[in-house]
Design an enzyme around this catalytic site. Structure first.
Site, PDB file in Angstrom:
ATOM      1  N   CYS A   1       1.003  -1.642  -0.068  1.00  0.00           N
ATOM      2  CA  CYS A   1       0.501   0.174  -0.043  1.00  0.00           C
ATOM      3  C   CYS A   1       0.792   1.469  -0.368  1.00  0.00           C
ATOM      4  O   CYS A   1       1.431   1.740   1.161  1.00  0.00           O
ATOM      5  CB  CYS A   1      -1.250   0.006   1.302  1.00  0.00           C
ATOM      6  SG  CYS A   1      -1.528   1.158   1.559  1.00  0.00           S
TER       7      CYS A   1
ATOM      8  N   CYS B   1       0.051   4.161   2.311  1.00  0.00           N
ATOM      9  CA  CYS B   1       0.045   3.432   3.295  1.00  0.00           C
ATOM     10  C   CYS B   1       1.290   3.869   4.010  1.00  0.00           C
ATOM     11  O   CYS B   1       1.828   4.161   4.902  1.00  0.00           O
ATOM     12  CB  CYS B   1      -0.337   1.935   4.010  1.00  0.00           C
ATOM     13  SG  CYS B   1      -2.075   1.956   3.446  1.00  0.00           S
ATOM     14  N   ASP B   2       2.219   3.564   3.681  1.00  0.00           N
ATOM     15  CA  ASP B   2       3.423   3.138   3.736  1.00  0.00           C
ATOM     16  C   ASP B   2       5.184   4.620   2.672  1.00  0.00           C
ATOM     17  O   ASP B   2       6.241   4.319   3.178  1.00  0.00           O
ATOM     18  CB  ASP B   2       4.068   2.071   3.125  1.00  0.00           C
ATOM     19  CG  ASP B   2       3.549   1.276   4.471  1.00  0.00           C
ATOM     20  OD1 ASP B   2       3.073   1.260   5.329  1.00  0.00           O
ATOM     21  OD2 ASP B   2       3.085   0.290   4.103  1.00  0.00           O
TER      22      ASP B   2
END
Ligand code: NAP
Length: 323
Positions: A148, A151-152
């Site tokens: 993701c 997200c990261d």
């Protein structure tokens, strides 16, 4: 096999929730607070696809869930969701649902040979990112390997990283990741992309993206953290290491909908169909929320929001049907 407070019911329940990621647990909090005593069939800890807590159990820091200015670990966040649902009386069954009958009211959900009955069912079984299925891969998720970018990506500021895949997801992620990374390699197994023309044009125009064509990741290197990957040329079979600190796997997702295939309408890509602006499925009294019906946003916070919608839809359905 199964443990927890749930027991087969002589009298049907009001709500059974199948799946316990952010969507299912939010639905549990809301329905429990509405005194509907939901039973959450939360999944099996040994499984990567059906584990209690869902995909966040495979992540480390979550920095974009509102309310946590210093970030929170994925498993800690899910433990808090669960504790909050339990506080209001949600019951948990640590097992996998194995069979469904939505053909008549009350609906039936089986765990092995044991049948549970309920007037409404909320389906929140989530989705799984497809993985390369290489040794080290799962272990290093959250430690340099990610599924993701949203997200990261932030954790890879100024670094050299790679995205695997040649579809829209891979190019969208690669383009997004150039906001942070110094360089993004796109590793694709063919010499032609599957992604749409507009995504391709955008990626080709981006100076920080370099395409590595006809290349397959064959080894993921590193003990505690990702230290690089070994690539293999799909034509010459020649191997070469690639020194990167981040590997984003963007080769598609699979929703966990097999169990419901005989009953619920699915899109061609397997995701459940819900009525726009609601959690309603094609069967009255069955609701779906979270990634199992969302092939677009796939965020914990959007999943939680849709879990709230499913709970309110279920509550109103019960009320409208005199329960
Ligand atoms: P996808 O279109 O199925 O593409 C998956 C890519 O991963 C393909 O290029 C495939 O290679 C590659 N791949 C699959 N398995 C692999 C493996 N084991 N090893 C190496 N490579 C592998 O999936 P997606 O990109 O997630 O997109 C899914 C759907 O969502 C599509 O309909 C897409 O258009 C849509 N989407 C749209 C947007 C947008 O419009 N903003 C953004 C994201 C996704 P091959 O090409 O060789 O098969």
């Amino acid at each position: 096999m199964s443990s927890g407070a749930g027991s087969p019911d002589a009298t049907p329940r009001d709500v059974i929730i199948v799946g316990s990621g952010p969507a299912g647990l939010t639905a549990a909090i809301y329905t429990a607070r509405a005194s509907l005593q939901p039973l959450v069939i939360e999944g099996e800890p040994s499984s990567t696809s059906d584990q209690p807590g869902g995909q966040l159990m495979l992540t480390t820091d979550v920095e974009n869930y509102p309310g946590f200015p210093d970030g929170v670990l994925g498993p800690d966040l899910m433990a808090s969701f669960r504790a909050q649902a339990e506080r209001f009386g949600a019951e948990f069954l640590t097992a996998k649902a194995t069979k469904i009958d939505f053909g008549e009211q009350p609906f039936s959900v089986w765990v092995g040979d044991v049948r549970y009955r309920s007037r409404t069912v909320i389906v929140s079984t989530g989705a799984q990112s497809l993985l390369l299925e290489l040794p080290n891969e799962e272990r290093l998720i959250g430690h340099g390997v990610s599924t993701c970018a949203t997200c990261d990506g932030f954790f890879f500021r100024g670094q050299e990283i790679a995205v695997v895949g040649g579809g829209d997801s891979a190019l969208e992620e690669a383009t997004f990741l150039t906001r942070f990374a110094a360089k993004v390699y796109v590793v694709h197994r063919r010499d032609e992309l599957r992604a749409s023309k507009i995504m391709q044009d955008r990626a080709f125009a981006n100076e920080r993206i370099e395409f590595l064509w006809n290349r397959q990741v064959v080894e993921i290197l590193g003990d505690e953290r990702l230290e690089g990957v070994m690539l293999e040329d799909t034509q010459t079979k020649q191997r070469s290491p690639l020194d990167i600190s981040g590997l984003f796997i963007a080769i598609g997702h699979r929703p966990n909908t097999d169990l419901f295939a005989d009953w619920l309408d699915r899109k061609p890509n397997g995701y459940l169909v819900t009525e726009a602006g609601s959690a309603r499925t094609n069967i009255e009294g069955v609701f779906a929320c979270g990634d199992v019906q969302d092939d677009y946003y796939r965020q914990a916070v959007t999943a939680a929001g849709s879990g709230c919608q499913a709970a309110i839809d279920a509550e109103r359905w019960l009320e409208a049907h005199g329960h």
